[in-house]
Design an enzyme around this catalytic site. Structure first.
Site, PDB file in Angstrom:
ATOM      1  N   HIS A  11     -40.981 -73.267  53.186  1.00  0.00           N
ATOM      2  CA  HIS A  11     -40.673 -73.652  54.568  1.00  0.00           C
ATOM      3  C   HIS A  11     -41.918 -74.050  55.329  1.00  0.00           C
ATOM      4  O   HIS A  11     -41.931 -75.017  56.078  1.00  0.00           O
ATOM      5  CB  HIS A  11     -40.031 -72.469  55.298  1.00  0.00           C
ATOM      6  CG  HIS A  11     -38.625 -72.224  54.864  1.00  0.00           C
ATOM      7  ND1 HIS A  11     -37.924 -71.125  55.239  1.00  0.00           N
ATOM      8  CD2 HIS A  11     -37.810 -72.952  54.094  1.00  0.00           C
ATOM      9  CE1 HIS A  11     -36.729 -71.166  54.715  1.00  0.00           C
ATOM     10  NE2 HIS A  11     -36.636 -72.268  54.008  1.00  0.00           N
ATOM     11  N   GLU A  28     -30.824 -89.443  35.535  1.00  0.00           N
ATOM     12  CA  GLU A  28     -31.699 -88.263  35.525  1.00  0.00           C
ATOM     13  C   GLU A  28     -31.484 -87.397  34.287  1.00  0.00           C
ATOM     14  O   GLU A  28     -32.177 -86.410  34.097  1.00  0.00           O
ATOM     15  CB  GLU A  28     -31.407 -87.386  36.750  1.00  0.00           C
ATOM     16  CG  GLU A  28     -31.465 -88.117  38.059  1.00  0.00           C
ATOM     17  CD  GLU A  28     -31.330 -87.184  39.246  1.00  0.00           C
ATOM     18  OE1 GLU A  28     -32.354 -86.665  39.694  1.00  0.00           O
ATOM     19  OE2 GLU A  28     -30.196 -86.989  39.730  1.00  0.00           O
ATOM     20  N   ASN A  67     -38.114 -86.917  37.887  1.00  0.00           N
ATOM     21  CA  ASN A  67     -38.391 -85.469  37.962  1.00  0.00           C
ATOM     22  C   ASN A  67     -37.397 -84.713  37.081  1.00  0.00           C
ATOM     23  O   ASN A  67     -37.767 -83.840  36.301  1.00  0.00           O
ATOM     24  CB  ASN A  67     -38.285 -84.956  39.405  1.00  0.00           C
ATOM     25  CG  ASN A  67     -39.092 -85.797  40.375  1.00  0.00           C
ATOM     26  OD1 ASN A  67     -39.975 -86.521  39.961  1.00  0.00           O
ATOM     27  ND2 ASN A  67     -38.771 -85.720  41.644  1.00  0.00           N
ATOM     28  N   ARG A  78     -28.584 -90.356  49.295  1.00  0.00           N
ATOM     29  CA  ARG A  78     -28.133 -89.686  48.075  1.00  0.00           C
ATOM     30  C   ARG A  78     -27.167 -88.582  48.464  1.00  0.00           C
ATOM     31  O   ARG A  78     -27.456 -87.776  49.345  1.00  0.00           O
ATOM     32  CB  ARG A  78     -29.323 -89.075  47.332  1.00  0.00           C
ATOM     33  CG  ARG A  78     -28.855 -88.376  46.056  1.00  0.00           C
ATOM     34  CD  ARG A  78     -29.979 -87.826  45.267  1.00  0.00           C
ATOM     35  NE  ARG A  78     -30.566 -86.656  45.887  1.00  0.00           N
ATOM     36  CZ  ARG A  78     -31.640 -86.046  45.405  1.00  0.00           C
ATOM     37  NH1 ARG A  78     -32.232 -86.520  44.335  1.00  0.00           N
ATOM     38  NH2 ARG A  78     -32.119 -84.985  45.999  1.00  0.00           N
ATOM     39  N   ARG A 129     -32.847 -87.738  50.796  1.00  0.00           N
ATOM     40  CA  ARG A 129     -32.218 -86.517  50.265  1.00  0.00           C
ATOM     41  C   ARG A 129     -31.429 -85.839  51.383  1.00  0.00           C
ATOM     42  O   ARG A 129     -31.913 -85.758  52.506  1.00  0.00           O
ATOM     43  CB  ARG A 129     -33.283 -85.558  49.752  1.00  0.00           C
ATOM     44  CG  ARG A 129     -34.053 -86.054  48.526  1.00  0.00           C
ATOM     45  CD  ARG A 129     -35.027 -84.978  48.069  1.00  0.00           C
ATOM     46  NE  ARG A 129     -35.630 -85.276  46.779  1.00  0.00           N
ATOM     47  CZ  ARG A 129     -36.830 -85.826  46.629  1.00  0.00           C
ATOM     48  NH1 ARG A 129     -37.547 -86.152  47.683  1.00  0.00           N
ATOM     49  NH2 ARG A 129     -37.321 -86.052  45.431  1.00  0.00           N
ATOM     50  N   CYS A 185     -37.085 -93.549  41.732  1.00  0.00           N
ATOM     51  CA  CYS A 185     -37.413 -92.786  42.937  1.00  0.00           C
ATOM     52  C   CYS A 185     -38.034 -91.436  42.607  1.00  0.00           C
ATOM     53  O   CYS A 185     -38.365 -90.677  43.508  1.00  0.00           O
ATOM     54  CB  CYS A 185     -36.180 -92.608  43.818  1.00  0.00           C
ATOM     55  SG  CYS A 185     -34.848 -91.736  42.996  1.00  0.00           S
TER      56      CYS A 185
HETATM   57  C1  PEP Z   1     -35.679 -86.870  40.551  1.00  0.00           C
HETATM   58  O1  PEP Z   1     -35.075 -86.004  39.899  1.00  0.00           O
HETATM   59  O2  PEP Z   1     -36.575 -87.590  40.068  1.00  0.00           O
HETATM   60  C2  PEP Z   1     -35.356 -87.074  41.973  1.00  0.00           C
HETATM   61  C3  PEP Z   1     -35.870 -88.059  42.671  1.00  0.00           C
HETATM   62  O3  PEP Z   1     -34.534 -86.174  42.552  1.00  0.00           O
HETATM   63  P1  PEP Z   1     -34.992 -84.706  43.019  1.00  0.00           P
HETATM   64  O4  PEP Z   1     -36.471 -84.591  42.837  1.00  0.00           O
HETATM   65  O5  PEP Z   1     -34.557 -84.591  44.427  1.00  0.00           O
HETATM   66  O6  PEP Z   1     -34.211 -83.842  42.086  1.00  0.00           O
HETATM   67 MG    MG Z   2     -33.270 -85.163  40.692  1.00  0.00          MG
END
Ligand code: PEP
Ligand code: MG
Length: 579
Positions: A195, A439, A462, A339, A303, A510
């Site tokens: 936070h 993903e 990610n 998203r 997000r 992204c």
């Molecule tokens: C990802 O997974 O690369 C992504 C952009 O989403 P998050 O990091 O919010 O899971």
């Molecule tokens: Mg993700």
């Protein structure tokens, strides 16, 4: 002798100032046994301390500048809610009665029990909620013993230009600090998702967290230089040397920024005339000015889990609609990619949610899976997004698709929402673009299926790396295995881009890889033509793209794709980045 200390840079900005170590009142809580006739007044004393804590938090909330109110007060409201929760009101009162003990001790007992519950959950996000409970209970204990030194110091002393060093800061401390024109802060605990870090970014205070032993390494009154991006703190006995370093840092940073700023209105195009689209990732509406400042072509990832950060029930359709509409209006014609909810695993915000104790939350009911199991919540969000699309270009993006059934169910729900809105006479864009995130390895391998039914794809590296390499992205112990250049990851990225190209469907990226300038040449060589990055990286990425030939990079990347050894790939990508 200069000393360089490294922590985690969570909020950008370079500044220098004098260290102010924030000393909190030591909380030595001991147990006192009360006489039966003292019990009633002890419960009363507890209730007064709870009320005093509520009053103080409300006062802090009123200090938040109007334009930041929406996000920042959420954290404070969460603490206020805890102060009303039966857990904090009834549990200690019952302990006072059952054990004939003092209120401070009863709160300590409550804290111990709650911490044990949080610890047994072993969830990274819930650990930050455990900190919230600790912050709130400590505050009530401080009010009981009237030793609020930590906060009193922040309120009463002039901290202008100081670098505040603390073991940890509560959201209320962070707001107070900003109110006192503190130059930056450093904490011993915390991570980029805590936070405190999120608030520091919203309030634009340079910050470094996770600096173990910060209170021992930094001395009260010493002059230090702090880089909130790189996470570096420079200390030296020689103040002149430090001031020179600061000027040097500032000069280099300014020169770099000026050079990059000059690129703002230039097109993003490779030397061999391949156009590239650059958009931004944002989490808060406060970041929109940065999107305009770097002249990004829109938002490639917004997000929406933040609606759930401090309240398990999330936001209503109307509240979401207003936020989306404000974003669309603020973007002034540039597209906004919203998203849909990606709750679960590392983004679990509801301590009561049973998924949090699932055996393996990252492989459990998260993202689109969870939305499809909770259709009223999903449809409420889809309706809000559709209504916002009446005000300007909006794209909907579905997270973590794994199979075509999830896709067809989602598309059917979007159609249902459109029909409902149509029959209610509400406006929306019937041509709204619908995309999906790639993903999961299964989705990357079958990317052509998704590409044929969607308007765009966006690679979330990610999670793609997490799932391809079977490493939990929030588990420190396996972080050394988190390798964006693993041949399997590169194969899946390339395969997804190719599938999109064959179907005529744009593919964006992204995930964090897109924001890393050291990987820009590699991604151009793999065929990527749309990046969604942190606003702070966008112009550096544009600068690189404008200097490269995609044709040459494509050939070099064929060699990289054919290489089975990760170490060798690292060398090859390093060489590309230096070229
Ligand atoms: C990802 O997974 O690369 C992504 C952009 O989403 P998050 O990091 O919010 O899971
Ligand atoms: Mg993700």
């Amino acid at each position: 002798m200069p000393m360089i200390i490294n922590g985690i840079g969570v909020s950008r900005g370079i500044t220098q100032g004098w260290v102010h170590v924030l000393k909190r009142g030591e909380t030595h809580i001991s147990k006192r046994t009360l006489e039966p006739d003292q019990i009633g007044s002890e419960v009363e004393r507890l209730n007064e301390a709870l009320e005093e804590s509520r009053k103080q938090l409300r006062e802090v909330r009123d200090m938040v500048p109007e334009k930041m109110r929406q996000e920042v007060t959420g954290f404070l409201d969460a603490h206020l809610l805890m102060l009303d929760d039966a857990m904090l009101v009834d549990m200690p009162a019952e302990t006072i009665r059952a054990q004939s003990c003092n209120a401070e001790w009863a709160l300590e007992d409550t804290l111990e029990q709650l911490v044990a519950v949080f610890d047994s959950m072993e969830d990274a996000y819930l650990r930050t909620r455990k900190n919230d409970v600790q912050h709130v209970i400590r505050k009530v204990q401080e009010n009981l013993s009237e030793t609020e030194e930590g906060e009193a110091e922040v309120q009463e002393r002039d901290l202008t230009g100081r670098i505040v060093v603390a073991d940890d800061l509560t959201p209320a401390d962070t707001v107070l600090i900003q109110h006192q024109n503190v130059a930056a802060f450093v904490t011993q605990f915390g991570s980029s998702m805590s936070h405190t870090a999120i608030l520091a970014r919203s309030l634009q205070i340079p910050a470094v967290v996770g600096l173990h032993d910060a209170g021992m390494l930094l001395e009260d009154g010493e002059l230090v230089l702090i880089d909130g991006h790189g996470g570096t703190i420079l200390c030296a006995d020689d103040a002149n040397w430090l001031v020179d370093q600061y000027r040097e840092y500032q000069r280099a940073e300014q020169e770099r920024e000026e050079k990059l700023m000059a690129l703002r209105d230039k097109p993003t195009i490779t030397r061999d005339k391949q156009s590239v689209t650059l958009k931004c990732n944002i989490d808060l509406i406060e970041e929109i000015p940065h999107v305009h400042e770097v002249q990004a072509e829109g938002v490639g990832l917004y997000r929406t889990e933040f609606f759930y950060l401090d309240r398990p029930e999330g936001a209503s359709t109307d509240e979401q609609y207003e936020v989306y509409r404000d974003l669309v209006v603020a973007l002034d014609g540039k597209p906004l990619t919203i998203r849909t909810l990606d709750l679960g695993a590392d983004k679990e915000f509801d301590p009561d949610y049973e998924g949090a104790i699932a055996p393996n939350p990252a492989l459990g009911l998260r993202a689109i899976r969870r939305s499809l199991q909770n259709k009223p919540v999903f449809m409420a969000q889809l309706r809000a997004i559709l209504r916002a699309s009446a005000h300007g270009p909006v794209h909907v993006m579905l997270p973590m698709l794994t199979n075509s059934s999830e896709l067809s169910q989602s598309l059917a729900l979007i159609r249902d929402c459109m029909e409902e809105l149509g029959s209610e006479g509400a406006a929306y864009d019937p041509e709204i673009k619908i995309g999906g995130m790639i993903e999961v390895p299964a989705a990357a391998i079958s990317a052509s299926v998704f590409a044929h039914h969607l308007d765009f794809l966006s690679i979330g590296t990610n999670d793609l790396i997490q799932y391809t390499l079977a490493i939990d992205r929030v588990d420190d112990q396996v972080h050394y295995l988190f390798d964006p250049l693993h041949p399997a990851v590169l194969f899946l990225i390339h395969h997804t881009i190719q599938a999109g190209r064959q179907a005529g469907t744009p593919v964006s990226m992204c995930g964090e890889m897109a924001s890393n300038p050291r990987l820009t040449r590699l991604l151009i060589g793999l065929g990527l033509r749309e990046f969604s990055t942190h606003p702070g990286s966008l112009l550096e990425i544009k600068q690189i793209i404008n200097h490269v030939s995609s044709e040459i990079l494509q050939k070099q990347c064929q060699e990289i794709l054919a290489c089975p050894q990760p170490e060798k790939i690292h060398g090859m990508v390093e060489a590309l980045a230096k070229a």
